[in-house]
Design an enzyme around this catalytic site. Sequence first.
Site, short mmCIF file in Angstrom:
data_model
loop_
_atom_site.label_atom_id
_atom_site.label_comp_id
_atom_site.label_asym_id
_atom_site.label_seq_id
_atom_site.Cartn_x
_atom_site.Cartn_y
_atom_site.Cartn_z
N SER A 8 45.72 44.89 42.64
CA SER A 8 44.38 44.70 42.09
C SER A 8 43.45 43.97 43.06
O SER A 8 42.24 44.03 42.94
CB SER A 8 44.47 43.92 40.77
OG SER A 8 45.09 42.68 41.00
N LYS A 34 36.76 37.21 45.26
CA LYS A 34 35.57 37.72 45.94
C LYS A 34 34.88 36.58 46.69
O LYS A 34 35.11 35.41 46.43
CB LYS A 34 34.58 38.29 44.91
CG LYS A 34 35.09 39.52 44.16
CD LYS A 34 34.93 40.78 44.98
CE LYS A 34 35.19 42.01 44.11
NZ LYS A 34 36.52 41.99 43.48
#
Lengths: 223, 223
Positions: free
Chosen positions: B143, B182
Amino acid sequence: MRERNKLSERQRGILRFMETYLDMQGFPPTIREIGEATGINSTSVVNYNLNKLVEAGLLQRASAKSRGIRLTSTAKSLPKAVIAARTTARVPLVGQIVASAPVAVPDDVGYYYDEDDMLEVSLAMLGGFDAAEVFALRVKGDSMIDAMIGDGDIVLFRKQNYAENGDMVAVWLDERGETTLKRFYHEGDRIRLQPEHPTMKAIYVDPMHCLIQGRVLSVIRHI
Amino acid sequence: MRERNKLSERQRGILRFMETYLDMQGFPPTIREIGEATGINSTSVVNYNLNKLVEAGLLQRASAKSRGIRLTSTAKSLPKAVIAARTTARVPLVGQIVASAPVAVPDDVGYYYDEDDMLEVSLAMLGGFDAAEVFALRVKGDSMIDAMIGDGDIVLFRKQNYAENGDMVAVWLDERGETTLKRFYHEGDRIRLQPEHPTMKAIYVDPMHCLIQGRVLSVIRHI
DNA sequence: TTGACAATAGAATGAATGTTCGACTACAAT
DNA sequence: ATTGTAGTCGAACATTCATTCTATTGTCAA
């Protein structure tokens, strides 16, 4: 563990805000700043709850001083006692991976490396190999991105010019004139080089034009 | 060692006083307190020298805020004897990153970690942070592949619930119901989350639905 | 219901605190 | 001599900030 349970929602919020504010700013917040951050409309209410937290032993206040609030030691996340163990090794950081050039590894044993070029790593990262047969390279550019290795990453290799099926290796492809990091699979009379990244497709090369330079042990990335 | 030599006697005195005051009180002194302690009769002179120290990179100031002074990391006298002696640290390996669940970090103090769950890493990988505020997670599945982080990789985080622009963070997006890694950018009233992988595109989220769980320090991959 | 008490809001007060400005001195370079 | 710069002092100013006081609300027990 602590008596955070007995605190009100607001008091927990104050504590949490104090921690992050202190961490970010380096000095404590004012009563008003606490109020704004925790949705309290009156300075007196902040003051009230602050005193509650002092009673609970979680804060200390210096009266009549601006920002005179500090977290008690029990309120901080305290470092646990950590026991040391001598488990690091030093490996030479011999240079950079450049996709368009073979990796230059000093092949000789007993090579002398400059102190500054040594990399201190945890022994576990060497996969059981002797530090003398391990070297490190810093990746320059995004040429290894299909191996999930980015610019600035450090890759630890074991020096070897062969590979087992499934090994991740650095190979010099003289037909293409580049070095690449791939998983190695011997299939019949040719070699399949499988990128680490699942969406990338494999390439096939002739064993004669495939010079293995080392096997990847670990990848380290500092953000 | 550092450029304290080029500082004036008063500036050195201010620095020294800052350190002890901060250590004793837990919050920074006021301009007037600095003046009294260092024998400076005018607040403007303290202000003047403070700005000199900011120029020298030894202090940071938050303008118009009381006690808005903090020591730069280079200005702190490090307990170097302790730090230099140790080259590894043990950080808790608290679990796995699962894209569909928030990272479960034991926030409470006095938490006790099992010996088996400790990860021994080189101190350099902690980026100067105390091992007590660092934790590690093992990535399960692909993921995080757009952050160049694959199955089985270990990610080192510093516990914090805020971020600066450009930080690589683990965020829980409750609108999407997933945790993701992120780069963090605050842009106006929304937050841009930029994947590490250069070919992936950014996503934009509402700050209210964006829970930062920690900042990435390093990534370790054993092949 | 009544009384006691914890929690909250709002506003006023006065002290604490950072900022700015003009003037002065010492010293080095031009 | 002149100029420029760093360092200093004193004072005035404008906010920031903690404190305090009064009033309101809700809860719980007698």
